[in-house]
Motif scaffolding. Structure first.
Motif, PDB file in Angstrom:
ATOM      1  N   TYR A 448       0.842  -1.192   0.000  1.00 23.23           N
ATOM      2  CA  TYR A 448       0.000   0.000   0.000  1.00 23.23           C
ATOM      3  C   TYR A 448       0.883   1.250   0.000  1.00 23.23           C
ATOM      4  N   VAL A 449       0.592   2.146  -0.944  1.00 25.67           N
ATOM      5  CA  VAL A 449       1.380   3.361  -1.128  1.00 25.67           C
ATOM      6  C   VAL A 449       0.442   4.555  -1.171  1.00 25.67           C
ATOM      7  N   ARG A 450       0.909   5.683  -0.644  1.00 16.94           N
ATOM      8  CA  ARG A 450       0.109   6.896  -0.676  1.00 16.94           C
ATOM      9  C   ARG A 450       0.980   8.083  -1.053  1.00 16.94           C
ATOM     10  N   THR A 451       0.375   9.045  -1.698  1.00 16.36           N
ATOM     11  CA  THR A 451       1.062  10.293  -2.028  1.00 16.36           C
ATOM     12  C   THR A 451       0.897  11.280  -0.891  1.00 16.36           C
ATOM     13  N   ASP A 452       1.951  12.000  -0.567  1.00 21.12           N
ATOM     14  CA  ASP A 452       1.833  13.116   0.367  1.00 21.12           C
ATOM     15  C   ASP A 452       2.319  14.376  -0.343  1.00 21.12           C
ATOM     16  N   ALA A 453       1.599  14.757  -1.377  1.00 20.29           N
ATOM     17  CA  ALA A 453       1.887  15.949  -2.173  1.00 20.29           C
ATOM     18  C   ALA A 453       0.719  16.117  -3.133  1.00 20.29           C
ATOM     19  N   VAL A 454       0.680  17.242  -3.812  1.00 20.94           N
ATOM     20  CA  VAL A 454      -0.409  17.482  -4.756  1.00 20.94           C
ATOM     21  C   VAL A 454      -0.344  16.505  -5.922  1.00 20.94           C
ATOM     22  N   THR A 455       0.867  16.153  -6.340  1.00 21.52           N
ATOM     23  CA  THR A 455       1.039  15.272  -7.496  1.00 21.52           C
ATOM     24  C   THR A 455       0.772  13.828  -7.101  1.00 21.52           C
ATOM     25  N   PRO A 456      -0.233  13.159  -7.644  1.00 28.48           N
ATOM     26  CA  PRO A 456      -0.592  11.807  -7.211  1.00 28.48           C
ATOM     27  C   PRO A 456       0.379  10.747  -7.705  1.00 28.48           C
ATOM     28  N   VAL A 457       0.774   9.858  -6.793  1.00 29.92           N
ATOM     29  CA  VAL A 457       1.695   8.804  -7.176  1.00 29.92           C
ATOM     30  C   VAL A 457       1.007   7.754  -8.036  1.00 29.92           C
ATOM     31  N   TYR A 458      -0.317   7.635  -7.935  1.00 25.53           N
ATOM     32  CA  TYR A 458      -0.997   6.606  -8.728  1.00 25.53           C
ATOM     33  C   TYR A 458      -0.941   6.894 -10.225  1.00 25.53           C
ATOM     34  N   SER A 459      -0.552   8.106 -10.612  1.00 27.06           N
ATOM     35  CA  SER A 459      -0.383   8.385 -12.039  1.00 27.06           C
ATOM     36  C   SER A 459       0.692   7.490 -12.646  1.00 27.06           C
ATOM     37  N   MET A 464       3.763   1.078 -15.031  1.00 32.01           N
ATOM     38  CA  MET A 464       4.378  -0.084 -14.397  1.00 32.01           C
ATOM     39  C   MET A 464       4.019  -1.359 -15.153  1.00 32.01           C
ATOM     40  N   LYS A 465       4.860  -2.374 -15.003  1.00 30.41           N
ATOM     41  CA  LYS A 465       4.597  -3.662 -15.636  1.00 30.41           C
ATOM     42  C   LYS A 465       3.407  -4.335 -14.959  1.00 30.41           C
ATOM     43  N   ALA A 466       2.767  -5.243 -15.685  1.00 33.95           N
ATOM     44  CA  ALA A 466       1.550  -5.888 -15.188  1.00 33.95           C
ATOM     45  C   ALA A 466       1.790  -6.597 -13.859  1.00 33.95           C
ATOM     46  N   LYS A 467       2.912  -7.303 -13.727  1.00 31.87           N
ATOM     47  CA  LYS A 467       3.192  -8.023 -12.489  1.00 31.87           C
ATOM     48  C   LYS A 467       3.404  -7.078 -11.319  1.00 31.87           C
ATOM     49  N   ASP A 468       3.894  -5.890 -11.595  1.00 32.47           N
ATOM     50  CA  ASP A 468       4.086  -4.894 -10.540  1.00 32.47           C
ATOM     51  C   ASP A 468       2.768  -4.211 -10.190  1.00 32.47           C
ATOM     52  N   ARG A 469       1.944  -3.950 -11.196  1.00 33.34           N
ATOM     53  CA  ARG A 469       0.642  -3.349 -10.925  1.00 33.34           C
ATOM     54  C   ARG A 469      -0.204  -4.248 -10.033  1.00 33.34           C
ATOM     55  N   ALA A 470      -0.025  -5.551 -10.173  1.00 38.76           N
ATOM     56  CA  ALA A 470      -0.809  -6.497  -9.378  1.00 38.76           C
ATOM     57  C   ALA A 470      -0.454  -6.420  -7.894  1.00 38.76           C
ATOM     58  N   ARG A 471       0.718  -5.914  -7.575  1.00 40.82           N
ATOM     59  CA  ARG A 471       1.151  -5.845  -6.169  1.00 40.82           C
ATOM     60  C   ARG A 471       0.847  -4.502  -5.518  1.00 40.82           C
ATOM     61  N   LEU A 472       0.572  -3.502  -6.299  1.00 41.13           N
ATOM     62  CA  LEU A 472       0.424  -2.153  -5.765  1.00 41.13           C
ATOM     63  C   LEU A 472      -1.021  -1.847  -5.396  1.00 41.13           C
ATOM     64  N   ARG A 473      -1.191  -1.175  -4.269  1.00 42.10           N
ATOM     65  CA  ARG A 473      -2.489  -0.639  -3.861  1.00 42.10           C
ATOM     66  C   ARG A 473      -2.271   0.806  -3.407  1.00 42.10           C
ATOM     67  N   PHE A 474      -3.247   1.635  -3.717  1.00 42.12           N
ATOM     68  CA  PHE A 474      -3.103   3.045  -3.352  1.00 42.12           C
ATOM     69  C   PHE A 474      -4.061   3.461  -2.253  1.00 42.12           C
ATOM     70  N   GLY A 475      -4.651   2.473  -1.587  1.00 42.69           N
ATOM     71  CA  GLY A 475      -5.407   2.744  -0.380  1.00 42.69           C
ATOM     72  C   GLY A 475      -6.831   3.178  -0.634  1.00 42.69           C
ATOM     73  N   ASP A 476      -7.714   2.749   0.263  1.00 45.52           N
ATOM     74  CA  ASP A 476      -9.117   3.156   0.199  1.00 45.52           C
ATOM     75  C   ASP A 476      -9.549   3.815   1.507  1.00 45.52           C
ATOM     76  N   GLY A 477      -8.579   4.185   2.333  1.00 46.19           N
ATOM     77  CA  GLY A 477      -8.873   4.824   3.601  1.00 46.19           C
ATOM     78  C   GLY A 477      -9.033   3.850   4.750  1.00 46.19           C
ATOM     79  N   THR A 478      -9.073   2.540   4.486  1.00 45.43           N
ATOM     80  CA  THR A 478      -9.269   1.550   5.542  1.00 45.43           C
ATOM     81  C   THR A 478      -7.956   0.970   6.051  1.00 45.43           C
TER      82      THR A 478
END
Length: 532
Positions: A448-459, A464-478
């Motif tokens: 789980y990764v989050r941005t702490d700036a105006v520029t969103p890291v999820y951009s 990213m490669k498909a295998k890497d995208r499968a591991r990344l989460r950008f959080g839902d607040g929970t």
């Protein structure tokens, strides 16, 4: 040599693009531009061949209800069409492919600069030098890969300017046709391209008064040019189809006062984008352009103005001086209009990148002044050649060293403590490097990764490669993110750079920093206790 050197130069440039285009990240405008093209394509299909509208396209909003409908799609729509024809499907492949296509468009713009310089100075070697300096310009070079708005417009504007030169010098049906095609396309990318038909009209009017061109042929060619340019602009911009005049007026009004409400980091202060000082554009150009280019440009402007003063009402003596006036006019007038109208500007001077083509041509005017006019040429020429070679070598070496982040280039005039004084990586082009570092140093199946700036890291997720995208989460607040990624945009203005990390250290610990020339461009912090 002339038959070999230019083709070799551009072949090497294309090969370079093929080699490095996959190294660049994505930004939040990257998917936005593509989405606009998708919305527009739905409208085109529904209008022309409604039976061919795919089911998935029907989930897209109608074009005339979409918030960004007033953006031109002169580049975005062809990019999407080529992507579809090429059968590209994976998210990473889509954006890498887009970046390659954008770079090839940039190569075409570079060729236009080469052609204009070679024609103006009657020497292909000067054209090649102009093209080289144009390429070895860190910020515009980087944007030529991923900026489908400003970088693409720089290329398209350069091509339209080249056809304008040909048309103004030789007004005829053939030059009118090519200029209309290029101008119409440029207008469909950015409305400020209207400066080209305005400039062409003014210069042809003066040429008629000076009896430099035949009246009947020039008037007919000019009328043909304006008519065809308007038709091309309408045909290539579907938003205009239902109401060309009304929708064009809407787009013009919208773009003159664009809907942007954030601040700019400028000289160490937060300045609202609607209240910028008059010097915003020249200062940004001044601190992000190689110093030699700036010096040559200043000399070139002085030489052109001095020539105009000497000619008086005649304005120019020959076609070379006429071209100088055109280059200066299409550079100064948009910048002056933006200052007078207090246009909304942000992210440095990227909205004004298009003036870099005439900037470089004027800089070459300064270079030629030193080469041909300054006394003591036996000493001046070697010194000028050495200074040019040194500038190109040092700038190119820096570009190679910081690749793929040439977008954060500053010259010595920018001073120090850049992070608190100027916009750095405003689009988050380094975010994919942060994600890649996290993935390589953390083998967790889900991160789980989050941005702490105006520029969103999820951009950066898109590249990213498909295998890497499968591991990344950008959080839902929970769930609390294990990692925070920041480029410090709007998080530490006015703070001491040495203490700007303190706000993260209570619950997070430093994990990785990306530094360029001692300036922290991006930082990653890891949660001290990742347990829920």
């Amino acid at each position: 040599m002339r038959a070999v050197a230019p083709p070799v130069f551009f072949l090497l440039l294309v090969l370079l693009g093929f080699r490095i285009h996959g190294d660049y990240g994505t930004h939040f405008d990257d998917p936005n531009g593509r989405y606009l093209a998708q919305v527009t394509s739905r409208y085109v299909l529904e209008t022309l061949i409604p039976s061919r509208v795919p089911e998935q396209a029907k989930t897209l909003p109608p074009l005339h209800e979409y918030v960004d409908r007033d953006y031109g799609v002169g580049v975005e729509l062809p990019l999407l069409a080529i992507e579809i024809l090429a059968g590209v499907r994976d998210t990473r492949d889509i954006y890498v492919f887009r970046h390659l296509l954008l770079f090839l468009l940039g190569v075409a713009g570079t060729y236009a600069v080469y052609w204009m310089a070679a024609r103006r100075f009657l020497d292909w070697r000067i054209g090649l030098l102009a093209a080289l300096l144009f390429v070895v310009s860190p910020r515009t070079f980087a944007d030529s890969f991923y900026n489908s708005k400003d970088g693409a417009f720089l290329a398209v504007f350069a091509m339209a300017l080249a056809t304008t030169v040909a048309f103004v010098l030789r007004p005829a049906p053939a030059t009118a046709l090519f200029n209309a095609l290029a101008t119409g396309l440029a207008v469909d990318v950015r409305l400020v391209a209207l400066v080209l038909p305005l400039g062409a009209t003014a210069l042809l009017a003066v040429r008629l008064l000076k009896r430099e061109v035949p009246l009947a042929r020039t008037v007919a060619a000019h009328a043909l040019y304006l008519l065809l340019a308007a038709l091309v602009a309408i045909a290539l911009w579907p938003f205009l189809w239902t109401d060309p005049i009304g929708n064009f007026a809407y787009a013009f009004e919208s773009m003159s006062k664009f809907r942007w409400t954030l601040n700019n980091i400028y000289m160490g202060e937060l300045v609202h984008s609607s209240k910028l000082p008059w010097h915003y554009i020249p200062v940004w150009i001044g601190i992000t352009t190689p110093l030699l280019y700036l010096a040559l440009f200043i000399v070139g402007v002085a030489a052109i103005l001095w020539a105009i003063l000497r000619r008086g009402f005649g304005l120019w003596r020959d076609e070379r001086e006429l071209q100088d006036i055109l280059f200066l006019g299409v550079l100064v007038s948009p910048a002056a209009a933006a200052i007078v109208m207090q246009s909304i500007l942000y992210d440095g001077w990227r909205q004004m990148f298009f003036i870099y083509a005439p900037f470089m041509l004027i800089a070459m005017r300064g270079w030629m002044l030193f080469w041909n006019v300054v006394p003591g040429r036996a000493l001046v020429r070697p010194a000028l050649g050495a200074a040019t070679a040194l500038s190109v070598a040092l700038t190119a070496a820096w570009m190679i060293r910081v690749h793929p982040l040439q977008n954060v280039y500053f010259n010595a005039l920018a001073g120090s403590d850049l992070r608190t004084r100027w916009e750095l990586d405003y689009w988050g082009m380094a975010n994919h490097l942060a994600l890649d570092y996290i993935l390589r140093h953390d083998d967790s199946p889900v991160i789980y990764v989050r941005t702490d700036a105006v520029t969103p890291v999820y951009s950066a997720f898109n590249i990213m490669k498909a295998k890497d995208r499968a591991r990344l989460r950008f959080g839902d607040g929970t769930k609390r993110p294990e990692y925070l990624v920041t480029n410090y945009r709007f998080t530490n203005v006015g703070d001491n750079p040495d203490q700007s990390d303190a706000r993260y250290l209570e619950d997070y610990t430093p994990f990785w920093k990306l530094e360029i020339d001692g300036e922290v461009i991006l930082a990653v912090f890891k949660l001290k206790d990742p347990a829920p």
